[in-house]
Design an enzyme around this catalytic site. Structure first.
Site, PDB file in Angstrom:
ATOM      1  N   HIS A 108     -18.582  -1.542  -5.799  1.00 31.34           N
ATOM      2  CA  HIS A 108     -18.830  -0.789  -7.035  1.00 31.34           C
ATOM      3  C   HIS A 108     -19.117  -1.703  -8.219  1.00 31.34           C
ATOM      4  O   HIS A 108     -18.859  -2.909  -8.194  1.00 31.34           O
ATOM      5  CB  HIS A 108     -17.646   0.136  -7.352  1.00 31.34           C
ATOM      6  CG  HIS A 108     -16.356  -0.594  -7.664  1.00 31.34           C
ATOM      7  ND1 HIS A 108     -15.997  -0.975  -8.937  1.00 31.34           N
ATOM      8  CD2 HIS A 108     -15.340  -0.988  -6.863  1.00 31.34           C
ATOM      9  CE1 HIS A 108     -14.811  -1.560  -8.912  1.00 31.34           C
ATOM     10  NE2 HIS A 108     -14.386  -1.591  -7.668  1.00 31.34           N
ATOM     11  N   CYS A 146     -11.140  -3.411  -3.204  1.00 29.80           N
ATOM     12  CA  CYS A 146     -12.556  -3.093  -3.328  1.00 29.80           C
ATOM     13  C   CYS A 146     -13.339  -4.329  -3.781  1.00 29.80           C
ATOM     14  O   CYS A 146     -12.756  -5.330  -4.199  1.00 29.80           O
ATOM     15  CB  CYS A 146     -12.769  -1.953  -4.320  1.00 29.80           C
ATOM     16  SG  CYS A 146     -12.163  -0.363  -3.729  1.00 29.80           S
TER      17      CYS A 146
END
Length: 439
Positions: free
Chosen positions: A334, A353
């Site tokens: 992301h 992440c």
């Protein structure tokens, strides 16, 4: 400045220490400020060296070895079919270094050294850089930190994932002092990993190298783009896995994972009850009913029983886009609003992440051949407007989250990264080397 004075200023700048600094910076791409005011830059460069209270070798005639630095970066992917062969060649070379007694160390402590310095530790630095082929032997063992040493040290820093500032500071000294036999063991461990990844990976794929905190978008055997990444902390590691990217979420909501609710959100709410409101995070039960923060006992784990959702916007933790791939760990690639982290040498800050620098370039590449009605202008437009939109890729793209701490390229340049998750098995127990081979 007229044409004559501009040329005269540049000619003056190219002479002496200021000239060497100019050429060094040009080789690394820092030219714009020089074109604005060459005379002012020459003066400030000289003043900077004088202000450092270090002795300057004014007679140094060495030129920076630009090709020596350029060869560090390769357009070939880290996981190329030939990389294992390159590592094998590097292993042979490092075995000979170890058999010859390794390389010496650089004395710790003292002030940081940079171009223009005159110090006994520069002799140690030269000897160390010659041993690892970062510095040509004919450069000699002078105690002056000249442009040869500057170029060699920057090359060393690039090979080790350090910020290539040409400064021999604490972090660079620590990397210089890793023994040759440890580097050899790293190469041997990563050769096993490379063999485990030696099959066909796809015509187009994305590879995340966790220790390097770097992403490669690969197409037809060449790196289409490289992206600096921020990956998981030591206690919240980014998982090693093979998967496929299947969907993009533009201007996404962020649902806070339970682990982050427990480890981060609850402690922050105890410190500041307005934390949720300040970060546009709302609370819902699993029937979709919205709650207020006062309805939750923050002295317990009760908050983990609810869903916390952050609205899209400039402060959203996922930034402008989320890249989804199949996995059981609830992780994804992301964007991020915290873009300053990409400029740090240590980029292990996430909860598992992977944050992507210049994410729009990667997203456009993911879309351009699989979903051709999307291009860069459309990507920019939807992010600018802020509309929520989910896009399923018409063809899923392979993704590899890998753990590679040592590799080599066709030019014989050997790269090392810190074994941040302690998986390199440097003491020969045999456990860590098998971790990725089983995937």
């Amino acid at each position: 400045m007229n044409l004559f004075s501009e040329r005269f200023g540049i000619k003056f700048l190219l002479e002496g220490v200021a000239g060497r600094l100019f050429r060094s910076l040009c080789a690394l791409g820092f030219t714009a400020p020089l074109l604005v005011s060459t005379g002012a830059y020459a003066q400030s460069a000289q003043q900077s060296l004088q202000a450092s209270n270090q002795s300057v070798e004014w007679a140094d005639n060495f030129d920076i070895a630009t090709d020596h630095i350029k060869e560090v970066k390769s357009s070939a992917p880290t996981l190329s079919p030939e990389t294992a062969d390159y590592i094998a060649v590097a292993i042979d070379r490092y075995q000979r270094i170890v058999q010859a007694g390794g390389w010496g160390t650089v004395s710790e402590g003292g002030k940081a050294l940079r171009i223009g310095a005159k110090d006994r530790r520069v002799v140690e630095l030269r000897r160390r850089l010659i041993a690892s082929s970062d510095l040509e032997q004919q450069a000699g063992l002078s105690d002056t930190f000249d442009s040869y040493v500057d170029a060699a040290l920057r090359r060393f820093q690039l090979r080790h994932g350090l910020i290539p500032d040409g400064v021999m500071g604490e972090g660079t000294v620590a990397a210089l002092n890793v023994p040759a036999h440890v580097r050899l063991r790293q190469l041997e461990t990563n050769l096993v990993r490379m063999h485990a990844m030696s099959g066909f990976l796809g015509d187009r794929y994305v590879m995340v190298n966790i220790p390097a905190a770097e992403i490669e978008a690969v197409e037809d055997g060449r790196v289409r783009s490289r992206h600096t990444a921020v990956v998981g902390k030591i206690d919240r590691q980014t998982p090693i896995l093979n998967s496929k990217i299947y969907e993009l979420n533009f201007n996404p909501y962020w649902t806070v994972p339970v682990s982050i609710i427990r480890k981060d959100l609850i402690p922050k709410m105890k410190q500041d009850p307005e934390y949720l409101a300040k970060n546009n995070i709302r609370i819902f039960d699993w029937k979709g009913n919205e709650l207020t923060w006062q309805q939750i006992d923050w002295n317990t784990d009760e908050a983990t029983q609810y869903r916390f959702t952050q609205d899209p916007g400039s402060d959203n933790s996922l930034g402008s886009v989320r890249i989804n791939f199949h996995n059981k760990h609830q992780v994804y690639l992301h964007d991020t609003p915290s873009k300053t982290l990409f400029g740090e040498g240590y980029r292990f800050h996430s909860s598992g992440c992977v944050r992507v620098q210049n994410v729009r370039e990667l997203v456009t590449w993911l879309l351009e051949s699989t979903t051709p009605d999307w291009d860069r202008s459309r990507v920019d437009s939807i992010i600018r407007v802020g509309d929520r939109e989910d896009v399923k890729l018409k063809k899923q793209i392979p993704l590899y989250l890998t753990y590679i701490t040592a590799w080599a390229n066709a030019d014989g340049v050997v790269h090392f990264r810190e074994d941040i998750y302690d998986r390199d098995d440097l003491y020969g127990t045999g456990e860590a080397a098998d971790t990725q081979a089983r995937l």
